[in-house]
Scaffold this active site. Structure first.
Site, mmCIF file in Angstrom:
data_model
loop_
_atom_site.group_PDB
_atom_site.id
_atom_site.type_symbol
_atom_site.label_atom_id
_atom_site.label_comp_id
_atom_site.label_asym_id
_atom_site.label_seq_id
_atom_site.Cartn_x
_atom_site.Cartn_y
_atom_site.Cartn_z
ATOM 1 N N GLU A 68 -47.021 4.472 -65.645
ATOM 2 C CA GLU A 68 -46.509 3.343 -64.870
ATOM 3 C C GLU A 68 -47.606 2.606 -64.100
ATOM 4 O O GLU A 68 -47.496 1.403 -63.849
ATOM 5 C CB GLU A 68 -45.417 3.787 -63.897
ATOM 6 C CG GLU A 68 -44.098 4.190 -64.571
ATOM 7 C CD GLU A 68 -44.078 5.647 -64.991
ATOM 8 O OE1 GLU A 68 -45.143 6.317 -64.947
ATOM 9 O OE2 GLU A 68 -42.988 6.131 -65.365
ATOM 10 N N PHE A 92 -31.807 13.947 -57.479
ATOM 11 C CA PHE A 92 -32.843 14.102 -58.502
ATOM 12 C C PHE A 92 -33.557 12.762 -58.706
ATOM 13 O O PHE A 92 -32.919 11.722 -58.846
ATOM 14 C CB PHE A 92 -32.199 14.557 -59.823
ATOM 15 C CG PHE A 92 -33.192 14.665 -60.954
ATOM 16 C CD1 PHE A 92 -34.252 15.575 -60.888
ATOM 17 C CD2 PHE A 92 -33.071 13.862 -62.079
ATOM 18 C CE1 PHE A 92 -35.165 15.659 -61.926
ATOM 19 C CE2 PHE A 92 -33.979 13.949 -63.116
ATOM 20 C CZ PHE A 92 -35.031 14.849 -63.041
ATOM 21 N N GLN A 93 -34.859 12.797 -58.669
ATOM 22 C CA GLN A 93 -35.708 11.606 -58.824
ATOM 23 C C GLN A 93 -35.415 10.520 -57.804
ATOM 24 O O GLN A 93 -35.510 9.331 -58.095
ATOM 25 C CB GLN A 93 -35.604 11.055 -60.257
ATOM 26 C CG GLN A 93 -36.153 12.062 -61.266
ATOM 27 C CD GLN A 93 -36.416 11.483 -62.631
ATOM 28 O OE1 GLN A 93 -35.700 10.603 -63.096
ATOM 29 N NE2 GLN A 93 -37.435 12.002 -63.296
ATOM 30 N N LYS A 101 -28.885 2.721 -59.869
ATOM 31 C CA LYS A 101 -28.362 2.768 -61.230
ATOM 32 C C LYS A 101 -26.927 2.267 -61.326
ATOM 33 O O LYS A 101 -26.582 1.506 -62.233
ATOM 34 C CB LYS A 101 -28.441 4.202 -61.760
ATOM 35 C CG LYS A 101 -28.010 4.315 -63.206
ATOM 36 C CD LYS A 101 -28.289 5.685 -63.778
ATOM 37 C CE LYS A 101 -27.961 5.704 -65.258
ATOM 38 N NZ LYS A 101 -28.229 7.026 -65.862
ATOM 39 N N MET A 105 -71.952 4.680 -58.642
ATOM 40 C CA MET A 105 -71.974 4.081 -57.315
ATOM 41 C C MET A 105 -72.026 5.152 -56.231
ATOM 42 O O MET A 105 -72.702 5.002 -55.214
ATOM 43 C CB MET A 105 -70.762 3.163 -57.122
ATOM 44 C CG MET A 105 -70.823 2.296 -55.899
ATOM 45 S SD MET A 105 -72.326 1.295 -55.837
ATOM 46 C CE MET A 105 -71.743 -0.252 -56.495
#
Ligand SMILES: Cc1ncc(C[n+]2csc(CCOP(=O)(O)OP(=O)(O)O)c2C)c(N)n1
Lengths: 582, 163
Positions: A63, A125-126, A175, A488
């Site tokens: 993502e 959940f999630q 949802k 760097m």
């Protein structure tokens, strides 16, 4: 794209699901690409995507890359980038991408799934509080709790993202809301009493600014990312040419003024040119456009403020003005419109500026370092690769970069003549953006040459996207400047920690050629300076192939000039003179 | 210097956390913060008391204006204004304290709003400094509990904060 033809069969009077409404909103906004990754909370939306063809969904492999790709698409085109992620881990994976876009003021709409409304707050959940987590790194965010609010929220999200000082907007949609039904009507306009960004600058201030510019003896024009994002480059070129004043760009502003123009003195700041930093420090009138005097640009603000000069600052965001440096003539407004107004005044005044002494001084500064580096016939110098990349691509590629030394060399040695061609993470400095940024650019312009300049540390932070590039046949060219160090970090350890290279050596690197080949790409390893140009020509000739070029470079090359943290702009560190090139 | 900043914002979930988050993220001080709905139920009014140099206050005002939910911001210190805070103090009211507390309450024009066997609860309104002065004036050992609302402020005369 004809958006009407892409609408689902239903007429707008019939109730449709929240998921379908999301799709219809994206169609109304004429979105061409949505970068995303599915999951439980967005399954209704993905089902609606399956049934539409208004935009193309790009399936990334992480993502973070979805948001970066949408971000680069926006940087390259000026349009709002769109990403779609699921709740919980999908949402948290997107955070680095959102924060990166926020720091560089990139307009994005990120749609995240959320657990159903009744489950919110239940540690479902999630479940993650997306609105809470993203609050400090978005321009604004919304949690939609009623299907009837989806359309108006999406309209506001796009409006807020692209107007004023642009930025990412998160729309978090539970949802159950995406399953509920309602009528769809997309609002034609948005009115928000709490948000009305300024466009036109104050005419009195603009007149005053022009007068001051014309009186300058040692003028300087300093432009940043705001000029590029505000599409003000054309007006700025007009202004600078009418006055014949020197111009410098920040790292974010490269391409805002043509780098091959004789009035361009190069990038300024921590790794800016000697002449740009000296001119910035010693000018008497400074015109700052869409730039914010940040710490990597002016170094120590007390040292910078120690010299008297008049500062004119044009910015769309009032909070950027007088934040780090006191400004004499603030002009809040859209850079393009303010510059156009200045050009109108100048056209009437027909200025006769004469700053030949100042140009003579700048000419002398130009000779001090002049981008010289020590050339070698046995080991590839990273700067040389970028010089050749510029030649081979005729200065016309989209160049994305990751973060580190390679980023600075790309900025210093690739001469950007057009805005929106140099795509990098200047604000957050996010390693791992390079490859997803290149994807976003290639989707923005499928026939363009796209080069991703990267380091072996950075490329491994989103290396999984090699798979996405294969799936969508993206003919990106990866230019890996492989120094086997987190370069760097190593440079700072050499300068400030007496060569104690703590955890900055990169061991157990993959065979990048084989790795690329395993995805069906072309891999090349280049070890000899004499092969650099030929290899680049060969790679860019493969117009429809992804080529991963692993350049084995000098391990301990340093980036110069360098203004150390806390030092002033005129206190640059230059390389010790040995048989330097040029 | 101390500034009282008034703002009107959309009465939306999360609006308060945007303001609080801004102050913590940018390291600005908050001495007090009060918020409640206005006569227009779509708007909330917040009063923030903060301290900082003029530059910092200027940034605070600009950053507050930048928040999408914020409709209007007013620095009350830019003009004449009235400031009021409410404090409830529970004090010991036995022995020597009994008369002493009544006397102090009268001097500060407070009201005793609850009387128990050994304590009074005093209600006091006024500027923050008046409330501070009361706390200073009474014997520390007499204080059982205090609660303050934080300041509310309003401009004098024609200075009106409204959409
Ligand atoms: C996500 C992230 N982690 C850490 C850093 C700190 N950092 C800045 S540059 C750098 C080294 C980059 O190494 P490499 O990609 O190999 O590029 P090089 O400097 O060698 O060109 C690191 C670790 C960062 N900018 N981003």
């Amino acid at each position: 794209m004809d958006s009407k033809a892409n609408l689902p069969a239903e007429t707008s009077t019939k109730s449709i699901s929240g998921a379908e409404i999301v799709i219809r909103c994206l169609n109304e906004e004429k979105v061409k690409f949505v970068f995303g990754y599915p999951g439980g909370a967005v399954l209704h939306i993905y089902d609606a995507i399956y049934k539409q063809n208004g935009f193309k969904h790009i399936l990334v492999r992480h993502e973070q890359a979805a948001v970066h790709a949408a971000d680069a698409f926006s940087r390259a085109t000026g349009e709002v980038g769109v990403a779609l992620v699921t709740s919980g881990p999908g949402a948290t994976n997107a955070i680095t991408g959102i924060a990166t876009a926020y720091m560089d003021s990139i307009p994005l709409v990120v749609i995240s799934g959320q657990v159903p409304v009744p489950a919110i707050g239940m540690d479902a959940f999630q479940e993650v509080d997306m609105v809470g987590i993203t609050r400090p790194c978005v321009k604004h965010n919304f949690l939609v709790k009623d299907v009837k609010d989806i359309a108006s929220t999406m309209k506001k999200a796009f409006y807020i993202a692209r107007t004023g000082r642009p930025g990412p907007v998160v729309v978090d949609i539970p949802k159950d809301i995406t399953a509920h039904l309602t009528d769809f009507a997309y609002p034609k306009t948005v009115e928000m009493r709490s948000y009305s960004p300024v466009v036109k600058g104050h005419s009195g201030q603009i007149k005053k600014a022009v007068k001051m510019l014309l009186e300058a003896k040692r003028p300087m024009i300093y432009t940043g990312g705001g000029l590029v994002l505000g599409d003000g480059a054309e007006e700025l070129i007009k202004l600078a040419r009418a006055l014949n004043y020197p111009v410098t760009n920040t790292l974010m502003g490269l391409g805002g003024f043509p780098a091959t123009d004789k009035q361009f003195v190069g990038m300024l700041g921590m790794h800016g040119t000697y002449e740009a930093n000296m001119a910035m420090q010693n000018c008497d009138v400074l015109l700052a456009v869409g730039a914010r005097f940040d710490d990597r640009v002016i170094g120590n603000p007390a040292h910078f403020g120690g010299v008297k000069r008049t500062i004119i600052h044009i910015d769309v965001d009032p909070s950027s003005i007088s934040k780090r440096v006191k400004v004499d003539v603030p002009i809040v407004g859209h850079v393009q419109s303010v510059l156009a107004e200045m050009n109108e005044i100048l056209a009437q005044e027909k200025p006769q500026t004469n700053i030949s002494d100042w140009w003579k001084q700048i000419g002398e500064w130009r000779l001090v370092h002049g981008g010289r580096y020590e050339q070698s016939s046995t080991i590839i110098k990273p700067q040389y690769v970028i010089e050749k990349l510029w030649e081979v691509t005729k200065g016309d590629a989209y160049v994305t970069s990751d973060v580190g030394q390679h980023q600075m060399w790309a900025a210093q040695y690739y001469k950007f003549d057009k805005p929106r061609r140099w795509i990098n993470s200047g604000g957050l400095g996010t390693m791992g953006v390079g490859l997803p940024y290149a994807m976003g650019c290639q989707f923005a312009d499928k026939n363009a040459q796209v080069a991703c300049v990267t380091g072996e540390g950075s490329i491994q932070m989103n290396i999984q996207e090699l798979s996405t590039c294969a799936q969508y046949h993206l003919p990106i060219k990866v230019i890996l400047l492989n120094n086997r160090y987190l370069g760097m970090v190593r440079q700072w350890q050499e300068f400030f920690y007496e060569d104690r290279y703590s955890e900055s050596y990169m061991d157990s690197l993959p065979d990048f050629v084989k790795l690329a080949e395993s995805y069906g790409h072309i891999g090349m390893q280049i070890t000899q300076p004499s092969d650099v140009e030929g290899a680049l020509i060969e790679a860019f000739a493969k117009k429809d192939k992804f080529v991963f070029m692993d350049f084995i470079t000098e391990q301990k090359e340093n980036v110069f000039p360098m203004v150390e943290n806390g030092k002033g702009l005129s206190e640059m560190e230059l390389p010790k003179a040995k048989g330097a090139k040029q | 210097m101390k500034h009282i900043i008034s703002l009107l914002m959309e009465n939306e979930a999360g609006a308060l956390s945007r303001v609080a988050g801004l102050f913590s993220a940018r390291g600005y001080n908050i001495e007090s913060l009060t918020v409640a709905i206005t006569e227009d139920p779509t708007l909330s009014r917040m009063t923030l008391v903060t301290t900082g140099s003029e530059d910092v206050i200027e940034q605070i005002i600009k950053q507050l204006n930048k928040l999408i939910d914020v409709v209007k911001v007013l620095d009350l210190n830019d003009g004449k204004h009235i400031e009021r805070e409410l404090m409830l103090v529970k004090v010991k009211a036995s022995g020597v304290f009994k008369d002493e507390m009544k006397r102090m309450c009268d001097i500060f024009r407070g009201r005793i709003i609850d009387v128990a066997d050994n304590s009074y609860t005093i209600e006091l309104t006024g500027s923050c400094s008046k409330l501070d002065a009361f706390i200073e004036a009474i014997d520390k050992t007499a204080i059982l509990e205090t609660v303050r609302t934080g300041a509310s402020g309003i401009g004098r005369g024609d200075r009106i904060l409204k959409v």
